[in-house]
Design a protein around this motif. Structure first.
Motif, PDB file in Angstrom:
ATOM      1  N   GLU A 105      -3.461 -34.402   9.116  1.00  0.00           N
ATOM      2  CA  GLU A 105      -3.762 -34.012  10.725  1.00  0.00           C
ATOM      3  C   GLU A 105      -2.650 -34.356  11.427  1.00  0.00           C
ATOM      4  OE1 GLU A 105      -5.324 -34.157  14.467  1.00  0.00           O
ATOM      5  OE2 GLU A 105      -5.159 -36.225  13.057  1.00  0.00           O
ATOM      6  N   ALA A 106      -2.130 -33.885  12.403  1.00  0.00           N
ATOM      7  CA  ALA A 106      -1.521 -34.351  12.877  1.00  0.00           C
ATOM      8  C   ALA A 106      -1.573 -35.785  13.574  1.00  0.00           C
ATOM      9  CB  ALA A 106      -1.247 -33.795  14.561  1.00  0.00           C
ATOM     10  N   GLY A 107      -2.762 -36.192  14.183  1.00  0.00           N
ATOM     11  CA  GLY A 107      -3.207 -37.168  15.015  1.00  0.00           C
ATOM     12  C   GLY A 107      -3.514 -38.078  13.932  1.00  0.00           C
ATOM     13  N   ALA A 108      -3.635 -38.184  13.332  1.00  0.00           N
ATOM     14  CA  ALA A 108      -3.862 -39.280  11.795  1.00  0.00           C
ATOM     15  C   ALA A 108      -1.903 -39.286  11.532  1.00  0.00           C
ATOM     16  CB  ALA A 108      -4.731 -38.487  10.671  1.00  0.00           C
ATOM     17  N   LYS A 109      -1.129 -38.150  11.194  1.00  0.00           N
ATOM     18  CA  LYS A 109       0.062 -38.742  10.443  1.00  0.00           C
ATOM     19  C   LYS A 109       0.947 -39.166  11.686  1.00  0.00           C
ATOM     20  CE  LYS A 109       3.943 -36.158   8.756  1.00  0.00           C
ATOM     21  NZ  LYS A 109       4.908 -36.786  10.130  1.00  0.00           N
ATOM     22  N   ALA A 110       0.385 -38.991  12.744  1.00  0.00           N
ATOM     23  CA  ALA A 110       1.364 -39.250  14.200  1.00  0.00           C
ATOM     24  C   ALA A 110       1.204 -41.955  13.706  1.00  0.00           C
ATOM     25  CB  ALA A 110       0.944 -39.495  15.655  1.00  0.00           C
ATOM     26  N   LYS A 111      -0.642 -41.503  14.219  1.00  0.00           N
ATOM     27  CA  LYS A 111      -0.778 -43.049  13.879  1.00  0.00           C
ATOM     28  C   LYS A 111      -0.562 -43.938  12.356  1.00  0.00           C
ATOM     29  CE  LYS A 111      -4.440 -45.605  13.619  1.00  0.00           C
ATOM     30  NZ  LYS A 111      -5.804 -46.154  13.710  1.00  0.00           N
ATOM     31  N   ALA A 112       0.138 -43.519  11.664  1.00  0.00           N
ATOM     32  CA  ALA A 112       0.419 -43.807  10.205  1.00  0.00           C
ATOM     33  C   ALA A 112       1.744 -43.716  10.681  1.00  0.00           C
ATOM     34  CB  ALA A 112      -0.084 -42.893   8.720  1.00  0.00           C
ATOM     35  N   ASP A 113       2.990 -43.031  11.107  1.00  0.00           N
ATOM     36  CA  ASP A 113       3.762 -43.123  11.120  1.00  0.00           C
ATOM     37  C   ASP A 113       4.268 -44.406  11.652  1.00  0.00           C
ATOM     38  OD1 ASP A 113       4.175 -40.692   9.147  1.00  0.00           O
ATOM     39  OD2 ASP A 113       4.630 -39.763  11.495  1.00  0.00           O
ATOM     40  N   GLU A 114       3.380 -44.406  12.843  1.00  0.00           N
ATOM     41  CA  GLU A 114       3.789 -45.730  13.875  1.00  0.00           C
ATOM     42  C   GLU A 114       3.562 -46.493  13.266  1.00  0.00           C
ATOM     43  OE1 GLU A 114       1.170 -45.134  16.829  1.00  0.00           O
ATOM     44  OE2 GLU A 114       1.935 -43.612  17.654  1.00  0.00           O
ATOM     45  N   GLU A 115       2.323 -46.989  12.194  1.00  0.00           N
ATOM     46  CA  GLU A 115       2.057 -47.262  11.296  1.00  0.00           C
ATOM     47  C   GLU A 115       3.030 -48.613  10.505  1.00  0.00           C
ATOM     48  OE1 GLU A 115      -1.972 -47.840  10.724  1.00  0.00           O
ATOM     49  OE2 GLU A 115      -2.309 -48.208  13.131  1.00  0.00           O
ATOM     50  N   SER A 116       3.928 -47.577  10.051  1.00  0.00           N
ATOM     51  CA  SER A 116       4.463 -47.545   9.164  1.00  0.00           C
ATOM     52  C   SER A 116       4.163 -47.417   7.256  1.00  0.00           C
ATOM     53  CB  SER A 116       6.170 -48.231   8.629  1.00  0.00           C
ATOM     54  OG  SER A 116       6.368 -48.458  10.176  1.00  0.00           O
ATOM     55  N   ARG A 117       2.500 -46.922   7.541  1.00  0.00           N
ATOM     56  CA  ARG A 117       2.305 -46.468   5.756  1.00  0.00           C
ATOM     57  C   ARG A 117       2.458 -44.799   5.693  1.00  0.00           C
ATOM     58  NH1 ARG A 117      -3.039 -44.611   7.441  1.00  0.00           N
ATOM     59  NH2 ARG A 117      -3.489 -45.083  10.213  1.00  0.00           N
ATOM     60  N   PRO A 118       1.230 -44.745   4.764  1.00  0.00           N
ATOM     61  CA  PRO A 118       1.572 -43.487   4.070  1.00  0.00           C
ATOM     62  C   PRO A 118      -0.266 -43.061   4.953  1.00  0.00           C
ATOM     63  CG  PRO A 118       0.904 -44.897   2.642  1.00  0.00           C
ATOM     64  CD  PRO A 118       1.412 -45.673   3.089  1.00  0.00           C
ATOM     65  N   VAL A 119      -0.054 -41.559   5.055  1.00  0.00           N
ATOM     66  CA  VAL A 119      -1.775 -41.341   5.701  1.00  0.00           C
ATOM     67  C   VAL A 119      -2.882 -41.366   4.801  1.00  0.00           C
ATOM     68  CG1 VAL A 119      -2.771 -39.074   6.595  1.00  0.00           C
ATOM     69  CG2 VAL A 119      -0.974 -39.380   6.954  1.00  0.00           C
ATOM     70  N   MET A 120      -2.641 -40.826   4.160  1.00  0.00           N
ATOM     71  CA  MET A 120      -3.613 -41.439   2.307  1.00  0.00           C
ATOM     72  C   MET A 120      -2.914 -42.108   1.350  1.00  0.00           C
ATOM     73  SD  MET A 120      -6.225 -38.545   1.714  1.00  0.00           S
ATOM     74  CE  MET A 120      -6.180 -37.878   3.448  1.00  0.00           C
ATOM     75  N   THR A 121      -3.651 -43.008   0.520  1.00  0.00           N
ATOM     76  CA  THR A 121      -3.036 -43.121  -0.932  1.00  0.00           C
ATOM     77  C   THR A 121      -4.020 -41.771  -1.846  1.00  0.00           C
ATOM     78  OG1 THR A 121      -4.475 -45.200  -1.423  1.00  0.00           O
ATOM     79  CG2 THR A 121      -2.259 -44.932   0.077  1.00  0.00           C
ATOM     80  N   LEU A 122      -4.014 -41.968  -3.032  1.00  0.00           N
ATOM     81  CA  LEU A 122      -4.300 -41.730  -4.025  1.00  0.00           C
ATOM     82  C   LEU A 122      -5.852 -42.356  -4.176  1.00  0.00           C
ATOM     83  CD1 LEU A 122      -5.360 -39.350  -6.060  1.00  0.00           C
ATOM     84  CD2 LEU A 122      -3.603 -41.133  -7.633  1.00  0.00           C
ATOM     85  N   GLU A 123      -5.523 -43.590  -4.163  1.00  0.00           N
ATOM     86  CA  GLU A 123      -7.164 -44.615  -4.558  1.00  0.00           C
ATOM     87  C   GLU A 123      -8.050 -43.843  -2.944  1.00  0.00           C
ATOM     88  OE1 GLU A 123      -3.955 -45.338  -6.631  1.00  0.00           O
ATOM     89  OE2 GLU A 123      -3.551 -44.898  -4.796  1.00  0.00           O
TER      90      GLU A 123
END
Length: 325
Positions: free
Chosen positions: A263-281
């Motif tokens: 989702e666009a908002g989740a991706k933008a937040k993850a990019d700001e925090e330099s982390r993946p949107v979601m991990t397999l775990e």
């Protein structure tokens, strides 16, 4: 307009009934919402050329829900009011994920009418127009249509079994042009083998599990529906789109791979925090309450978009080619 469903249901049937059919240059989220708002202003009036029926594919409704979520409060109120005034909204071409159907109903009040058909015979199954519709199903056989479920070897299954859907109908085609062998392989006792795997619920409503060639995974002895897993994962708030594929595995035959468009908002937040949107775990932990253990993905890929064909369906053959490379 590429298949009988679009030509007959969306074009010729309305024209035969005396309705006007409006074509837009292309599908745009902003354009559709705007057209509905123009049809039904919030002052209670109705435009002379107001839209009364809308038919789309699952991807369109997903995009429209996302577009609605990005509107300001005033635009949301006007859009939701306008959409509620339409007489009917339908969805076809592929299975509609239940989370998307529920989101759409929450916004517009419309329980989308889902049906099932193929170019080879037109429409065969449908939820009712006037009475209750069941999300996640394509309803029951239409008048004069006969259906049965075939086991893998081609024999008929019990009424509650799972297997390939076969159809006999007055509108059934005669043969494939200049392909006698393909025609012969496609019929059994006068019934056309659709290539779609189905099951039936307790009320006799048919549920499409997916194409036997692409959407049925064989994992460690289990036969899994990719569509079933996709519908569950689409309930995750950070997931905009999802595709489930079976990847070859030496031990299990296949393993469940989830390809997710965030989702666009989740991706933008993850990019700001330099982390993946979601991990397999993280996905597996979340999915434990939604899926049986053997259905939980063991592979995860995060992509910007999914390849689609002209009908808006995810092109799983193309996806597998991309993964092979």
């Amino acid at each position: 307009m590429l298949h009988v469903h679009g030509l007959f249901n969306a074009l010729l049937a309305p024209l035969y009934a005396g309705a006007a059919v409006e074509f837009l240059p292309k599908f745009t989220v902003r354009g559709i919402w705007q057209r509905w708002r123009e049809s039904y202003p919030r002052d209670g009036s109705k435009a002379d050329d107001a839209i009364t029926v809308f038919t789309g594919v699952p991807t369109m409704y997903t995009r429209l829900v996302q577009g609605y979520g990005g509107m300001d409060a005033e635009s949301q109120a006007a859009s939701a009011y306008a959409a509620r005034q339409l007489r009917l909204m339908m969805c076809g071409s592929s299975a509609l994920p239940l989370p998307v159907m529920k989101q759409w109903e929450n916004v517009t009040g419309h329980c989308l009418l889902e049906r099932y058909g193929m170019t080879e015979f037109g429409m065969a199954l449908s939820n009712p127009y006037r009475s209750a519709r069941k999300g996640g199903t394509v309803g029951k056989p239409l008048p004069y249509v006969q259906v049965k479920i075939l086991a893998e070897e081609g024999s008929e299954n019990a009424a509650t079994a799972e297997g390939e859907l076969a159809v006999k109908s007055p509108s059934l085609f005669k043969e494939y042009w200049n392909k006698p062998e393909v025609t012969k392989e496609s019929f059994v006792d006068g019934f056309f083998k659709t290539g779609d795997s189905v099951t039936i619920d307790d009320d006799g409503y048919y549920i499409i599990l997916g194409r036997t060639s692409a959407d049925i995974l064989k994992v460690g002895g289990y036969k899994l529906s990719a569509l079933d897993i996709e519908a569950a994962i689409l309930g995750h708030p950070d997931v905009a789109e999802c595709c489930i594929l079976g990847l070859p595995d030496q031990d299990y035959g296949e393993v469940v791979c989830a390809i997710i468009v965030p989702e666009a908002g989740a991706k933008a937040k993850a990019d700001e925090e330099s982390r993946p949107v979601m991990t397999l775990e993280q996905l597996q932990t979340w999915a434990k309450e939604k899926l049986a253990p053997y259905k939980i993905p063991t592979r995860l890929l995060l992509w910007e978009s999914l390849p689609r064909n002209a009908m808006g369906k995810v092109n799983k053959k193309e996806l597998k080619k991309l993964l092979d490379h």
